[in-house]
Design an enzyme around this catalytic site. Structure first.
Site: not given
Length: 432
Positions: A208, A240, A244, A247, A260, A381
């Site tokens: 980011e 950040d 996962r 999350q 996070k 991803e």
């Protein structure tokens, strides 16, 4: 600002420096043995000590006011001054550090008290962050992640109307180089009916850009889209970190929480809006059929020049690679032109309900992935949710981060006819 592409500095390490040539001059907060935290400016391999410069009476008028604000152990006061004083200080710094500066001999006589070798310094968070907001403006990341959970409808209906964001945890922002401890939390294993507790097994990074707020607004007084860019002080890199598995279990119905809030790493140097001016670009046109922004989010000038052309890079260095002397492996190369919303639109939307923004507030853009393999800003991803492993030159593989892994973010601005500038690095090593 006049054209700066031909300027060179008497600070020889600045000339052809990959990140900090004279054309950049980012601000940060540093310390060294025997001296408390203070503000400085990166030039080549050195830090220009603003407190020493003030004591030497190198500034006057508006530039002195700005230098005094920027010389403290936090940049909040400097950010709060707004664009005009910041620009006045930049102009004076360019004159002082130019190779033809009339004060060159006097400045060189001050030696390492004025120009401190960067290697001898410790960097700190640039500002006290009262509030941290993480946006989700990287449309390719949103599409890629959405496809993992909703293959037929990856984007929710609001995405192309609203700059989506959530409020992050300012207290766990940390400067580049700070170790990142693997978080604990609840996870729901595949096929299980009840969650378990323990360390995250699916730890990830997110590529980011951080946006530093300059002058804020009064509560109840939104910042209009035409004025929003004037409220932006500068930019940095931001990672950040994301658990996962935590999350996936916690995010419904209110979004990220423990997955996070354990750590967010940022690079220590604030690259100013002025330094990035030569790398402004038109906001990429929306695909045919996409809605145009609502009126309060649309400004013609912002569409023409509100985007930034910044190359973004992610590298991974494992403990084994370090031992074997293997260089960090590039995992992704992306660009800020993959943002669906401009930074000005982010500022305007954040304040449109009357929310009070303050100098030193930090925004994250959200993960900035590209549309193709090799451009993905997260392991989620790259591995399609852990289905495929990433192969490393050491013979190791990764689906998610393991102990000793170091993630390195870099950024570079290049344009024909301009001197390239960079952001430095944003590093973090996983502990546990």
């Amino acid at each position: 600002m006049s054209s700066l592409e031909h300027l060179r500095s008497w600070v020889t390490s600045a000339n052809e420096h990959p990140d900090f040539p004279l054309q950049n001059l980012p601000f940060g907060v540093f310390s060294r043995p025997g001296l408390d935290k203070r503000g400085g400016v990166a030039v080549g391999d050195c830090i220009f000590d603003l407190q020493v410069a003030i004591e030497a009476n190198l500034f006057d008028g508006t530039s002195r006011v700005a230098a005094e604000a920027a010389s403290r152990g936090q940049l909040n006061d400097f950010f709060a001054l707004g664009a005009s004083p910041r620009q006045a200080l930049r102009r004076e710094l360019l004159k002082l550090l130019d190779e033809n500066s009339p004060q060159r001999e006097r400045l060189q006589a001050l030696g390492e008290t004025l120009l401190v070798p960067m290697r001898d310094c410790q960097m700190h968070l640039p500002a006290h962050v009262g509030d941290y907001t993480d946006f989700y403006v990287g449309i390719h990341h949103a599409m890629n992640v959405g496809k993992l959970f909703r293959p037929d409808n990856p984007l929710l209906p609001n995405y192309k109307y609203v700059p989506i964001a959530y409020h992050g945890r300012a207290s766990t922002l940390c400067v580049s180089g700070t170790p990142v401890k693997r978080p604990n939390g609840q996870t729901l294993a595949p096929g299980a009916d009840v969650p378990g507790f323990g360390p995250s097994k699916r730890l990830d990074y997110e590529l980011e850009v951080g946006v530093w707020m300059g002058q804020g607004n009064e509560a109840g007084e939104p910042i209009g889209i035409a004025d929003a860019s004037e409220h932006i002080a500068g930019f940095c890199l931001l990672n950040d970190w994301s658990a996962r598995d935590l999350q996936a279990w916690e995010y419904q119905p209110l979004g990220p929480f423990l997955s996070k809030s354990f750590a967010t790493s940022i690079s220590p140097w604030v690259v100013t809006a002025e330094a990035l001016a030569p790398f402004r670009a038109a906001q990429p046109k929306r695909p045919s059929g996409d809605p145009q922004p609502l009126d309060y989010l649309f400004d013609e000038q912002d569409q023409k020049q509100g985007a930034l052309d910044i190359e973004l890079e992610v590298l991974l260095l494992t403990a084994q690679m370090k031992e074997q002397g293997i260089a960090p492996q590039r995992l992704a190369l992306s660009n800020t032109l993959n943002m669906y919303w401009t930074v000005a639109q982010m500022v305007t939307h954040h304040s449109v309900n009357g929310c009070k923004l303050q100098a030193g507030d930090l925004f994250g853009t959200g993960t900035l992935s590209g549309p193709q393999a090799g451009q993905f800003g997260s392991l989620l991803e790259m591995t399609e949710g852990g289905k495929h492993a990433v192969e490393l030159p050491s013979g190791e593989t990764r689906k998610f981060l393991e102990a000793g892994d170091e993630v390195i973010l870099k950024a570079r601005c290049r344009r024909e006819g301009q001197v390239a500038i960079g952001f430095g690095e944003c590093r973090g090593v996983i502990v546990g």
